[in-house]
Design a protein around this motif. Structure first.
Motif, short mmCIF file in Angstrom:
data_model
loop_
_atom_site.label_atom_id
_atom_site.label_comp_id
_atom_site.label_asym_id
_atom_site.label_seq_id
_atom_site.Cartn_x
_atom_site.Cartn_y
_atom_site.Cartn_z
N ALA A 1 0.84 -1.20 0.00
CA ALA A 1 0.00 0.00 0.00
C ALA A 1 0.87 1.25 0.00
O ALA A 1 0.60 2.20 -0.74
CB ALA A 1 -0.93 -0.01 1.21
N ASN A 2 1.94 1.25 0.81
CA ASN A 2 2.85 2.40 0.85
C ASN A 2 3.55 2.59 -0.49
O ASN A 2 3.72 3.70 -0.96
CB ASN A 2 3.89 2.24 1.96
N ALA A 3 3.98 1.49 -1.11
CA ALA A 3 4.67 1.58 -2.40
C ALA A 3 3.73 2.11 -3.48
O ALA A 3 4.10 2.97 -4.27
CB ALA A 3 5.22 0.21 -2.81
N THR A 4 2.52 1.62 -3.49
CA THR A 4 1.54 2.08 -4.48
C THR A 4 1.23 3.56 -4.27
O THR A 4 1.16 4.33 -5.22
CB THR A 4 0.25 1.23 -4.38
N ALA A 5 1.08 3.98 -3.02
CA ALA A 5 0.80 5.39 -2.73
C ALA A 5 1.97 6.26 -3.13
O ALA A 5 1.79 7.36 -3.66
CB ALA A 5 0.49 5.56 -1.24
N ALA A 6 3.19 5.78 -2.91
CA ALA A 6 4.38 6.57 -3.27
C ALA A 6 4.46 6.78 -4.77
O ALA A 6 4.87 7.84 -5.23
CB ALA A 6 5.64 5.86 -2.76
N ILE A 7 4.08 5.77 -5.53
CA ILE A 7 4.13 5.88 -6.98
C ILE A 7 3.03 6.81 -7.49
O ILE A 7 3.25 7.64 -8.36
CB ILE A 7 3.97 4.48 -7.63
N ALA A 8 1.82 6.69 -6.92
CA ALA A 8 0.67 7.44 -7.41
C ALA A 8 0.66 8.90 -6.95
O ALA A 8 0.04 9.73 -7.59
CB ALA A 8 -0.61 6.75 -6.96
N GLN A 9 1.35 9.19 -5.85
CA GLN A 9 1.26 10.54 -5.28
C GLN A 9 2.06 11.54 -6.10
O GLN A 9 3.25 11.37 -6.32
CB GLN A 9 1.78 10.51 -3.85
N PRO A 10 1.41 12.64 -6.54
CA PRO A 10 2.14 13.66 -7.28
C PRO A 10 3.05 14.45 -6.33
O PRO A 10 2.84 14.46 -5.13
CB PRO A 10 1.03 14.56 -7.83
N PHE A 11 4.03 15.10 -6.90
CA PHE A 11 4.96 15.90 -6.11
C PHE A 11 4.22 17.05 -5.45
O PHE A 11 3.43 17.74 -6.10
CB PHE A 11 6.09 16.43 -6.99
N GLN A 12 4.45 17.25 -4.18
CA GLN A 12 3.84 18.36 -3.45
C GLN A 12 4.77 19.56 -3.47
O GLN A 12 5.92 19.46 -3.03
CB GLN A 12 3.57 17.94 -2.00
N ASP A 13 4.29 20.69 -4.00
CA ASP A 13 5.10 21.91 -4.02
C ASP A 13 5.50 22.26 -2.60
O ASP A 13 4.74 22.04 -1.66
CB ASP A 13 4.31 23.07 -4.61
N ARG A 14 6.71 22.82 -2.46
CA ARG A 14 7.15 23.25 -1.14
C ARG A 14 7.99 24.51 -1.25
O ARG A 14 8.70 24.72 -2.23
CB ARG A 14 7.91 22.15 -0.42
N ARG A 15 7.86 25.34 -0.26
CA ARG A 15 8.67 26.56 -0.17
C ARG A 15 10.07 26.19 0.28
O ARG A 15 10.28 25.20 0.96
CB ARG A 15 8.06 27.55 0.83
N VAL A 16 11.01 27.02 -0.11
CA VAL A 16 12.39 26.84 0.31
C VAL A 16 12.60 27.74 1.53
O VAL A 16 12.19 28.90 1.52
CB VAL A 16 13.36 27.26 -0.82
N THR A 17 13.21 27.20 2.57
CA THR A 17 13.48 28.02 3.74
C THR A 17 14.97 28.00 4.05
O THR A 17 15.59 26.95 4.07
CB THR A 17 12.71 27.54 4.98
#
Length: 173
Positions: free
Chosen positions: A32-48
């Motif tokens: 389930a974790n592997a499938t979620a990792a593959i399907a999940q799009p990249f989440q934008d993040r701010r640089v700090t």
């Protein structure tokens, strides 16, 4: 081997080879974790705080070139950013999902250079307002993963550069 490592290896195997046998060797929660990792799009993040060792940031703007093709800077020593301007600049940076296409030109003419307390340059963020591209060197925080790119809020960034008394429409012809 840790569960996280097994999940990562399985996810890579599925992506690269399409081999379902690799993911079948995992337990149900790992699958389930592997499938979620593959399907999940990249989440934008701010640089700090991309350069924590920097005590100074200066903006250099290339306005032309010599006959020998060396850059001519608008101000030889650049424009020093105060703490609020540095924060505004860094707040404009973000890591986003990679676009489906590449930039047209990326010939940057704006360079935000970071210096340590001894005055040694420790990194640069280069900006091309012609194609809305940005690249950096010297900071792990600014290195995007394979499925992402370093980006910026260009409207916010243009406003900052203008407030610093520098042009943004340089050599875009």
């Amino acid at each position: 081997m840790s569960v996280a490592r097994r999940v990562a290896i399985a996810a890579i195997a599925v992506i690269v080879t399409g081999c379902e046998r690799k993911i079948d060797t995992l337990t149900q929660p790992e699958q389930a974790n592997a499938t979620a990792a593959i399907a999940q799009p990249f989440q934008d993040r701010r640089v700090t705080n991309p350069f924590p060792g920097a005590t100074e940031v200066r903006l250099f703007v290339e306005v032309s070139y010599t006959k020998d093709n060396k850059p001519i800077l608008n101000k030889r020593n650049g424009v020093r950013l105060n703490a609020a301007q540095r924060k505004a600049f860094e707040d404009s940076l973000k890591i986003t999902a990679a676009p489906e296409y590449d930039m047209m030109c990326f010939i940057p003419h704006h360079f935000f250079r970071y210096y340590d307390a001894r005055g040694k340059q420790i990194g640069t963020v280069s900006v091309c307002f012609c194609c809305n591209g940005v690249e950096a060197s010297g900071s792990k925080a600014l290195e995007p993963p394979d499925n992402a790119t370093l980006n910026a809020d260009y409207r916010q960034l243009k406003a900052l550069v203008a407030a610093l008394g520098e042009p943004t429409d340089i050599l875009c012809d």
